[in-house]
Design an enzyme around this catalytic site. Structure first.
Site, PDB file in Angstrom:
ATOM      1  CG  HIS A 219      -1.703   1.295   1.370  1.00 29.22           C
ATOM      2  ND1 HIS A 219      -1.651   2.098   2.494  1.00 29.22           N
ATOM      3  CD2 HIS A 219      -2.564   1.915   0.513  1.00 29.22           C
ATOM      4  CE1 HIS A 219      -2.443   3.145   2.336  1.00 29.22           C
ATOM      5  NE2 HIS A 219      -3.009   3.058   1.143  1.00 29.22           N
ATOM      6  CB  SER A 220       0.745   4.250   0.331  1.00 29.72           C
ATOM      7  OG  SER A 220       1.038   5.619   0.222  1.00 29.72           O
TER       8      SER A 220
END
Length: 386
Positions: A219-220
């Site tokens: 994520h991210s």
């Protein structure tokens, strides 16, 4: 209330909460934690071990899938992000356990339980508590939209504003990091973020050698990790699920960013990837132009320059990129997918709105419909990982 009665009441409440969702108690066969080995350094106080990676795991009693899911958190956070949501519901950890996956959750080297060591690690930056930025970028984007899709945000629980207990629970998850913005909003040096990339790549290789082939979920900020892990040990990566991965290729495109400065010299990563033909100097692939956007709500992409190159180690690894309808990533995650596809990678991009999952921001695993988002991922894994 006596401690015994309190514990009994808590267990009954949690069981009732699960049962009300139609799931029943979650039964775990085995759980625990361990550290990867890190590296030994000579320092002014003698030898120390640093750069280890903390890994916690749970294995469900009803295991239905041969390959575990390994989760990597985003920037300024820890693996705790994958557990309970800020409003107290089960998180993606529990969702995938209930689906029959063994789950491993990591803290990236130098952060959280992986242990920052000031004798050998880069400077640790203590960032100011900035709830205003959290509101603008994650929890209340619809009130003062900074990008075209921001007004579509509907899914953060509670008000998404300071003073709301759910919002306070969310922002309290932030932790100091070596990669925080320096004073004056200056990005961290390239050598710092590239070092994190390389450490995660190295320590995850040790992890996969221990537990066997796995599905990588990022994520991210950790989006770069997925490409590097698959590049280093493709035979041990059954799929990469990138939830709004760090991007787009080459540049940063956050609101207010200079869209011409090279941030990731290897396209989707800070550290080197294996290209064919090889890249001896990242200047060989540095983009020289930005393409026109396909839609007024999108950002034009930056293709690699020079002769067309492939990513041979990723060609047999299925890749899913997931993007929230209201996130700032909705402007440019298509660029990451196109870069990978052009490089011969079997990458699929699912904008959540296109499959009927609406209103999500960048922190979709913390939002009201987090299970619906996880369901999109689980369905894709059923189709692509055998």
């Amino acid at each position: 209330m006596p401690r015994t009665n309190f514990l009994i009441s808590l267990i009954l409440a949690l069981t009732a909460s699960s049962a009300s969702a139609g799931e029943g108690p979650l039964v775990i066969e085995k759980q625990g934690y361990f550290y990867t080995s890190g590296q030994e350094y000579d320092t002014e106080v003698g030898k120390v071990i640093a750069d280890r990676m903390y890994v916690e795991f749970q294995i469900p009693a009803k295991k239905k899938h041969p390959y575990p899911v390994v989760f990597y958190h985003g920037g300024g956070s820890t693996g705790a992000y994958w557990g309970m949501t800020p409003d107290g519901r089960e998180g993606w950890r529990e969702y995938f356990l209930r689906k029959g996956y063994a789950v491993y959750i990591t803290d990236a080297p130098m952060i959280g339980r992986s242990g920052y060591n000031s004798l050998v690690d880069p400077e640790l930056i203590i960032t100011p508590h900035n709830p205003e930025a959290a509101e603008r970028m994650f929890t209340n984007t619809e009130e003062t939209p900074l990008w075209p899709q921001a007004s579509k945000h509907t899914q953060f629980p509670g008000t998404g504003k300071r003073g709301d207990p759910i919002f306070e629970a969310f922002v309290s998850r932030g932790v100091p990091t070596v990669e925080a913005l320096r004073p004056g909003n200056v990005p961290p040096p390239l050598e710092v973020v590239a070092r994190t990339d390389k450490l995660v790549q190295k320590e995850t290789a040790k992890l996969l050698e221990k537990i066997g082939p796995a599905i990588i979920v990022t994520h991210s900020r950790s989006g770069t990790f997925g490409w590097l892990i698959a590049d280093a040990r493709p035979e041990l990566v059954k799929a990469v699920v990138a939830v709004e991965p760090n991007g787009p290729p080459f540049v940063n495109a956050l609101p207010g960013s200079d869209l011409e400065d090279i941030a990731r010299p290897y396209g989707p990563t800070y550290a080197p990837l294996t290209f064919d033909p090889p890249v001896d100097d990242p200047a060989e692939i540095a983009p020289v132009e930005r393409l026109a956007p396909a839609d007024e709500d999108l950002i034009g992409c930056w293709p690699m320059a020079g002769e067309q190159r492939t990513l041979p180690n990723l060609k047999d690894v299925p890749v899913l990129i997931v993007t929230g309808e209201a996130s700032y990533h909705a402007q440019y995650d298509h660029c990451t997918a196109e870069f990978l596809q052009d490089a011969g990678v079997n990458a699929v991009h699912i904008p959540l709105g296109s499959v009927g999952v609406h209103g999500n921001s960048h922190v979709m695993m913390s939002e009201k419909n987090s299970d619906a988002v996880a369901g999109v991922i689980a369905d894709w894994l059923d189709d692509h990982v055998k």
